[in-house]
Enzyme design. Structure first.
Site, PDB file in Angstrom:
ATOM      1  N   GLU A 189       7.171   2.267 -10.582  1.00  0.00           N
ATOM      2  CA  GLU A 189       7.213   0.812 -10.688  1.00  0.00           C
ATOM      3  C   GLU A 189       6.751   0.402 -12.088  1.00  0.00           C
ATOM      4  O   GLU A 189       5.570   0.458 -12.405  1.00  0.00           O
ATOM      5  CB  GLU A 189       6.295   0.182  -9.641  1.00  0.00           C
ATOM      6  N   HIS A 219       1.048  -7.443  -4.473  1.00  0.00           N
ATOM      7  CA  HIS A 219       2.503  -7.653  -4.450  1.00  0.00           C
ATOM      8  C   HIS A 219       2.935  -9.077  -4.128  1.00  0.00           C
ATOM      9  O   HIS A 219       3.935  -9.308  -3.440  1.00  0.00           O
ATOM     10  CB  HIS A 219       3.161  -6.672  -3.499  1.00  0.00           C
ATOM     11  N   HIS A 271      10.551  -2.014  -6.202  1.00  0.00           N
ATOM     12  CA  HIS A 271       9.743  -1.083  -5.403  1.00  0.00           C
ATOM     13  C   HIS A 271      10.627  -0.096  -4.632  1.00  0.00           C
ATOM     14  O   HIS A 271      10.358   0.201  -3.463  1.00  0.00           O
ATOM     15  CB  HIS A 271       8.857  -1.872  -4.437  1.00  0.00           C
TER      16      HIS A 271
END
Length: 331
Positions: free
Chosen positions: A298, A88, A162
């Protein structure tokens, strides 16, 4: 905090810290309005947002094996923030920076335009990357997210949102009774570190077969090594869709009768069932979230695509435009 709304009672509250969707109020079949995303009441809690609640994820969403990649003959070493791997965007990803914000008008409705310059070398990614994200609540009860980016050097870009959804309302409890459809014949299996191995496998005969609507609880406890590795669902599906007009996924909540449809230009979607949510922080309205209090869809390029050349590539060439869109529509 910025608020976007329509005449049907749908309302999104978004902060320019991380581009986080803090709240998303959506009417159910009887008109009752609930907040259907997990989050915090305090900005302070988002500073250590280990679950990435609601944030814009970048420069590269999801996982990169061994926290390194090669581009144009040069190896870039990234921070190891999930064991030996990178996830991420690093220690300070796009969910942890302050974005410039302005309200614009698009298609006759107000939209929130967020911009951010990720400087060359930030989290050791190459290139000055100018990113734009446009949030919009449409008249037909959809949250539209447009992603744009351009770099002055070849780089890698894989942006997503997210948000954790619970269509019964964020305070309801677990999402195991939610019914899910994912428009995908194949998925990318993972190893014990949740890293895709490079295989693209048929969902047929596996717990990953969501081609027809089924409750999450019917598959999440099945004896399968993929479920063991992910501690539930935390996998990438290879979408059958070819554009924004084709439905990529759908979720139905039998409690509220809410239905959410997902449309995207991205080739994959990570279905995550909140397996790692812990009780360490108080959520909105004094609610203590726990394991599987919410699910994520996602939209993305496949995780670890930089190591597997047959996966769709997240490489963005200098001067070229990265442009994708995802829509979460509520019925």
């Amino acid at each position: 905090m910025y608020t976007l709304s329509n005449d049907s009672g749908m309302k999104a509250k978004i902060t320019n810290y991380g581009g986080i969707v803090v709240s998303l109020f959506v009417p159910d079949s009887s008109g009752k309005i609930d907040d259907v995303v997990l989050g915090y009441d305090s900005l302070h809690n988002y500073f250590k947002n280990s679950c990435y609640f609601g944030g814009i994820i970048g420069r590269h969403a999801n996982r990169i094996e061994n926290s390194s990649f090669e581009l144009n003959g040069k190896v870039y070493n990234l921070v190891k923030n999930e064991g030996k791997n990178h996830i991420h965007g690093g220690n300070i990803g796009f969910d942890s920076v302050v974005w410039n914000a302005e309200i614009i008008e698009e298609d006759g409705v107000e939209a929130l335009k967020l911009t951010y310059r990720s400087k060359d070398g930030e989290e050791n990614y190459p290139g000055n990357l100018d990113v734009t994200v446009i949030y919009k609540v449409t008249k037909d009860n959809a949250l539209s997210i447009e992603y744009q980016a351009i770099s002055d050097k070849d780089t890698v870009v894989n942006l997503t949102n997210h948000s954790y959804f619970n269509l019964s309302g964020h305070s309801y409890g677990d999402i195991l009774n939610h019914e899910v459809m994912i428009n995908a014949d194949k998925f990318t299996p993972i190893d014990e570190y949740s890293i895709p191995t490079g295989e693209i496998r048929d969902v047929e005969g596996t717990p990953m077969d969501f081609r027809k609507m089924k409750p999450i609880k019917d598959a999440i406890e099945m004896e399968d090594i993929q479920i063991t590795y992910g501690k539930g669902f935390d996998h990438n599906w290879v979408l059958n869709t070819k554009g924004i007009t084709e439905k990529a996924a759908e979720v139905f909540d039998p409690v509220s009768k809410r239905r959410m449809e997902v449309y995207t230009t991205k080739p994959g979607v990570q279905f995550y069932t909140g397996n790692n949510i812990v009780d360490s922080k108080m959520g909105k309205d004094g609610v203590k979230y726990s394991k599987r209090s919410g699910f994520c869809l996602e939209t993305q390029y496949f995780p670890n695509a930089l190591k597997h050349k047959h996966f769709p590539s997240p490489i963005l060439k200098a001067g070229e435009k990265y442009q994708h869109k995802t829509i979460y529509k509520f019925l």
